[in-house]
Design a protein around this motif. Structure first.
Motif, mmCIF file in Angstrom:
data_model
loop_
_atom_site.group_PDB
_atom_site.id
_atom_site.type_symbol
_atom_site.label_atom_id
_atom_site.label_comp_id
_atom_site.label_asym_id
_atom_site.label_seq_id
_atom_site.Cartn_x
_atom_site.Cartn_y
_atom_site.Cartn_z
ATOM 1 N N ALA A 88 -14.029 2.140 -7.482
ATOM 2 C CA ALA A 88 -12.791 1.419 -7.792
ATOM 3 C C ALA A 88 -12.963 0.592 -9.057
ATOM 4 N N ARG B 40 0.926 3.991 -3.015
ATOM 5 C CA ARG B 40 0.616 5.393 -2.718
ATOM 6 C C ARG B 40 1.711 6.333 -3.202
ATOM 7 N N ALA C 6 0.838 -1.206 0.000
ATOM 8 C CA ALA C 6 0.000 0.000 0.000
ATOM 9 C C ALA C 6 0.871 1.255 0.000
ATOM 10 N N ARG C 7 1.916 1.271 0.831
ATOM 11 C CA ARG C 7 2.827 2.427 0.855
ATOM 12 C C ARG C 7 3.473 2.646 -0.508
ATOM 13 N N ASP D 81 0.911 7.478 -6.516
ATOM 14 C CA ASP D 81 -0.389 8.155 -6.603
ATOM 15 C C ASP D 81 -1.569 7.228 -6.857
ATOM 16 N N VAL D 82 -1.470 5.990 -6.387
ATOM 17 C CA VAL D 82 -2.590 5.054 -6.465
ATOM 18 C C VAL D 82 -3.344 5.153 -5.144
ATOM 19 N N VAL D 83 -4.657 5.331 -5.227
ATOM 20 C CA VAL D 83 -5.483 5.400 -4.018
ATOM 21 C C VAL D 83 -5.658 3.981 -3.486
ATOM 22 N N VAL D 84 -5.306 3.788 -2.224
ATOM 23 C CA VAL D 84 -5.332 2.460 -1.608
ATOM 24 C C VAL D 84 -6.115 2.518 -0.301
ATOM 25 N N ASP D 85 -6.969 1.529 -0.086
ATOM 26 C CA ASP D 85 -7.687 1.391 1.171
ATOM 27 C C ASP D 85 -7.436 -0.030 1.666
#
Length: 73
Positions: free
Chosen positions: A40, A13, A9-10, A16-20
């Motif tokens: 998504a 990010r 995830a880090r 610039d990828v949105v991660v949840d």
């Protein structure tokens, strides 16, 4: 939380990828529904049968197609 998922995830990010990330109450079906409602296009599945390996499942939410993705070190 899965440490490999947090690391990935880090890294995403940084690009610039949105991660949840899910938490201890994670439910796969509910996560698919939440991701779809949020707009998504893809969901990356980390853990489960794949935990301990460097392969993940990438699912296209529009088509249902799922492929295996191997993470790079």
């Amino acid at each position: 939380m899965n440490p490999e998922a947090a690391r990935l995830a880090r890294e995403l990010r940084r690009h610039d990828v949105v991660v949840d990330l899910g938490d201890e109450t994670f439910r796969l079906k509910k996560s698919f529904e939440t991701a779809t409602k949020a707009g998504a296009k893809y969901i990356l599945i980390v853990g489960g049968k794949r935990s301990g390996s460097r392969a993940f499942a990438l699912k296209n939410l529009a088509t249902g197609e799922q492929i295996s993705v191997h993470a790079h070190s």
